[in-house]
Design a protein around this motif. Structure first.
Motif, PDB file in Angstrom:
ATOM      1  N   UNK A  66      47.916  40.355  43.424  1.00 47.40           N
ATOM      2  CA  UNK A  66      47.248  41.784  43.781  1.00 47.40           C
ATOM      3  C   UNK A  66      47.320  42.581  42.547  1.00 47.40           C
ATOM      4  N   UNK A  67      48.639  42.648  41.840  1.00 48.52           N
ATOM      5  CA  UNK A  67      48.756  43.289  40.626  1.00 48.52           C
ATOM      6  C   UNK A  67      47.917  42.819  39.748  1.00 48.52           C
ATOM      7  N   UNK A  68      48.050  41.780  39.314  1.00 46.48           N
ATOM      8  CA  UNK A  68      47.031  41.327  38.407  1.00 46.48           C
ATOM      9  C   UNK A  68      45.560  41.539  38.484  1.00 46.48           C
ATOM     10  N   UNK A  69      45.222  41.378  39.843  1.00 43.90           N
ATOM     11  CA  UNK A  69      43.603  41.719  40.158  1.00 43.90           C
ATOM     12  C   UNK A  69      43.274  43.352  39.742  1.00 43.90           C
ATOM     13  N   UNK A  70      44.310  44.253  39.865  1.00 43.04           N
ATOM     14  CA  UNK A  70      44.133  45.627  39.548  1.00 43.04           C
ATOM     15  C   UNK A  70      44.058  45.908  38.042  1.00 43.04           C
ATOM     16  N   UNK A 119      51.144  38.288  35.354  1.00 38.85           N
ATOM     17  CA  UNK A 119      51.834  38.938  36.588  1.00 38.85           C
ATOM     18  C   UNK A 119      52.223  37.650  37.396  1.00 38.85           C
ATOM     19  N   UNK A 120      51.582  36.722  37.366  1.00 35.99           N
ATOM     20  CA  UNK A 120      51.804  35.435  38.064  1.00 35.99           C
ATOM     21  C   UNK A 120      52.723  34.494  37.427  1.00 35.99           C
ATOM     22  N   UNK A 162      51.029  49.479  26.096  1.00 38.96           N
ATOM     23  CA  UNK A 162      52.415  49.693  26.527  1.00 38.96           C
ATOM     24  C   UNK A 162      52.363  49.789  28.267  1.00 38.96           C
ATOM     25  N   UNK A 163      51.103  50.328  28.772  1.00 40.49           N
ATOM     26  CA  UNK A 163      51.030  50.425  29.929  1.00 40.49           C
ATOM     27  C   UNK A 163      50.843  49.349  30.831  1.00 40.49           C
ATOM     28  N   UNK A 164      50.064  48.234  30.322  1.00 43.63           N
ATOM     29  CA  UNK A 164      49.756  47.142  30.940  1.00 43.63           C
ATOM     30  C   UNK A 164      50.614  46.233  31.099  1.00 43.63           C
ATOM     31  N   UNK A 165      51.737  45.806  30.126  1.00 39.98           N
ATOM     32  CA  UNK A 165      52.932  45.109  30.299  1.00 39.98           C
ATOM     33  C   UNK A 165      54.017  45.995  31.357  1.00 39.98           C
ATOM     34  N   UNK A 166      54.112  47.177  31.173  1.00 44.28           N
ATOM     35  CA  UNK A 166      54.860  47.811  32.131  1.00 44.28           C
ATOM     36  C   UNK A 166      54.479  47.603  33.454  1.00 44.28           C
ATOM     37  N   UNK A 167      53.169  47.785  34.044  1.00 48.35           N
ATOM     38  CA  UNK A 167      52.863  47.565  35.371  1.00 48.35           C
ATOM     39  C   UNK A 167      52.794  46.210  35.725  1.00 48.35           C
ATOM     40  N   UNK A 168      52.479  45.332  34.717  1.00 48.07           N
ATOM     41  CA  UNK A 168      52.538  43.992  35.121  1.00 48.07           C
ATOM     42  C   UNK A 168      53.874  43.414  35.535  1.00 48.07           C
ATOM     43  N   UNK A 169      54.864  44.034  35.304  1.00 47.17           N
ATOM     44  CA  UNK A 169      56.255  43.603  35.445  1.00 47.17           C
ATOM     45  C   UNK A 169      56.793  44.404  36.648  1.00 47.17           C
ATOM     46  N   UNK A 170      55.986  45.477  37.157  1.00 50.89           N
ATOM     47  CA  UNK A 170      56.244  46.028  38.366  1.00 50.89           C
ATOM     48  C   UNK A 170      56.994  47.305  38.177  1.00 50.89           C
ATOM     49  N   UNK A 171      56.907  47.938  37.008  1.00 51.48           N
ATOM     50  CA  UNK A 171      57.697  49.434  36.847  1.00 51.48           C
ATOM     51  C   UNK A 171      56.584  50.530  37.238  1.00 51.48           C
ATOM     52  N   UNK A 194      41.120  54.699  39.650  1.00 54.03           N
ATOM     53  CA  UNK A 194      39.873  54.208  39.976  1.00 54.03           C
ATOM     54  C   UNK A 194      40.069  52.658  40.488  1.00 54.03           C
ATOM     55  N   UNK A 195      40.782  52.001  39.669  1.00 55.35           N
ATOM     56  CA  UNK A 195      40.898  50.614  39.658  1.00 55.35           C
ATOM     57  C   UNK A 195      41.891  50.070  40.769  1.00 55.35           C
ATOM     58  N   UNK A 196      42.596  51.162  41.465  1.00 55.13           N
ATOM     59  CA  UNK A 196      43.486  50.712  42.387  1.00 55.13           C
ATOM     60  C   UNK A 196      44.978  50.981  42.314  1.00 55.13           C
ATOM     61  N   UNK A 197      45.537  51.373  40.951  1.00 56.48           N
ATOM     62  CA  UNK A 197      46.712  51.605  40.905  1.00 56.48           C
ATOM     63  C   UNK A 197      47.360  52.824  41.762  1.00 56.48           C
TER      64      UNK A 197
END
Length: 481
Positions: A66-70, A119-120, A162-171, A194-197
């Motif tokens: 689900x995180x990856x889909x966002x 993410x997976x 910077x944001x993409x790997x930070x969010x992919x790892x759950x921060x 808008x993407x669902x974060x």
């Protein structure tokens, strides 16, 4: 004129004291917008919102898929809005449309897709231990709240990577863009919501250096990821030592280019010129010091100067523009001051060297400037200029060229020009640079690490390496007796 707002938790807000800053078009010097100037109280609220977002069930328990889909949806939105975002980036930062639409936006979307796939795939391992009846395994766990501070030269692209790997790892993140170029980052954060974060997982603070300082000092921030000047990075490291927060620093560069006698000189001239003037030289990986074998140096210098003089200079919005404006009057003055130091220290000015006047004099335009007869002790050979200034130096043997190329405090990037396959493989390990290019421009790809040695910073961005930067290793021991 309406001002962009801060995003704190689920709310777009003015600064707590109502203060606003102004951002300008570097091609004209005209004001193009206002932004909220965050206060220390706003920093406190944003960090608290990020902590809540990080710990929320909606984010902490979200499946990797689900995180990856966002993140993938963010990439889709970036592509859908590329025309408008490219104009925004060009107007606020000065990038040519070719760079904004052809490099910045595609790279930003590519980075979000790359880490959507990660993410997976963030795996741990089981360790054999000598304690009887134990199952011991390791997991990669998120750091918590990450403060992200980005520069003015590639505001959208660097925010994305910077944001993409930070969010992919759950921060969760609190992002603070440079006050000179906040607009594209504001729009990126809007698209992420808008993407669902979820609320609180991404927070936005705009404002000047004091906002960044407050973020670095904040005890509620677990890590800082910063790209910018070496002097600011050093100060961040000193302040972060108080609570030992994780720090990732991508700082300055002074990339050498070694042109071997067997190089295709015409290809080397064009490649070096493009690598030097990418984003008007406002790139930490830009080629700046050209070590050319003495047998070819005069030919190289004359061809480089002639090619530089032929490049169209103008606003980023003009399709024919190759060399756009510098970001501000302050930065133009700094670049010109370093050019003057080169003249005073005895370098031979071949072309350029003075601000562009005429129809463009209201903007912050500086022409490609080529120096010859540069020595290693000159300021233009040692200091990061971050502008369209090219220094040509002759060398007699390769060992000399390597020693001189390494004789600076920076070590971000380097480039080699040769037609010899053996040299292409054996020379890079001798250069003190995080990335060595051979016969090409200074390109960045999400699959390859980016970072440097020495005063070019700490750690690596991109690739699997960014997963390590935004996670900690946690061991679990389970008693099976």
């Amino acid at each position: 004129m309406s001002a962009t707002k801060l995003l704190i938790g689920d709310h777009w807000l003015d600064a707590s004291d109502g203060a606003r800053g102004t951002t300008y078009d570097p091609a004209t010097g005209a004001s193009i917008g206002e932004f909220a100037e965050a206060t220390a109280d706003d920093v406190d609220r944003a960090v608290a919102a990020a902590r809540t977002g990080f710990e929320s069930a909606e984010w902490a328990r979200m499946t990797p898929d689900a995180r990856g889909r966002i993140l993938w949806r963010v990439a889709d939105l970036l592509e859908e809005h590329t025309p408008d975002l490219a104009v925004l980036e060009s107007t606020d930062q000065g990038q040519t449309q070719g760079i904004a639409a052809g490099v910045t936006l595609p790279l930003a979307a590519q980075v979000f897709r790359y880490y959507a796939g990660w993410t997976t795939k963030i795996e741990g391992k089981v360790s054999p231990v000598s304690i009887p009846d134990q199952l011991t395994y390791q997991q990669r766990v998120p750091l918590g709240v990450v403060g992200i501070i980005t520069p003015w030269n590639f505001p959208l692209a660097i925010a994305a990577w910077k944001i993409a790997p930070a969010l992919a790892t759950g921060n969760a993140v609190v992002i603070k863009p440079a006050e000179q170029t906040p607009l594209s980052t504001v729009r990126l954060v809007e698209l992420m919501r808008e993407a669902g974060v979820p609320a609180g997982v991404v927070n936005l603070l705009t404002g000047g250096p004091e906002v960044g300082k407050a973020l670095v000092r904040h005890r509620g921030v677990d890590a800082i990821s910063f790209t910018g000047s070496t002097s600011v990075g050093q100060e961040i490291a000193r302040v972060a030592a108080d609570d030992l927060k994780r720090v990732r620093l991508e700082l300055g560069g002074k990339a050498p280019s070694i042109v071997l006698p067997d190089a295709d000189i015409d290809a080397a001239v064009i490649g070096n010129l493009q690598g030097a003037l990418f984003n008007t030289g406002q790139a930490c990986g830009a080629f700046t010091r050209f070590f050319v074998h003495r047998s070819r140096v005069e030919e190289f210098t004359q061809k480089l100067a002639a090619a530089a003089e032929s490049l169209p200079i103008g606003p980023g919005s003009a399709p024919e523009t190759v060399v756009g404006p510098l970001v501000s009057q302050e930065h133009l003055d700094r670049v010109h001051g370093l050019v003057q130091s080169g003249i005073e220290q005895g370098a031979r000015l071949v072309t350029g060297g003075a601000r562009v006047t005429g129809d463009l004099e209201s903007g912050f335009f500086y022409p490609p400037t080529v120096f010859a007869d540069v020595t290693d002790d000159m300021r233009i050979a040692q200091e990061e200029i971050f502008g369209p200034v090219l220094s040509v130096m002759a060398y007699d043997d390769l060992d000399e060229a390597v020693a001189r190329a390494n004789d600076v405090d920076y070590g971000l990037a380097a480039v080699i020009w040769t037609q010899d396959l053996k040299t292409a493989h054996t020379l890079p390990p001798r250069l003190r640079a995080g990335t060595v290019f051979v016969n090409q421009l200074p390109l960045i790809d999400p699959g390859a690490p980016w970072g440097g040695f020495g005063l070019s910073g700490w750690g690596r961005e991109m690739g699997e390496y960014a997963i390590d930067e935004f996670t900690e290793t946690q061991s679990t021991f389970i008693n099976l007796a």
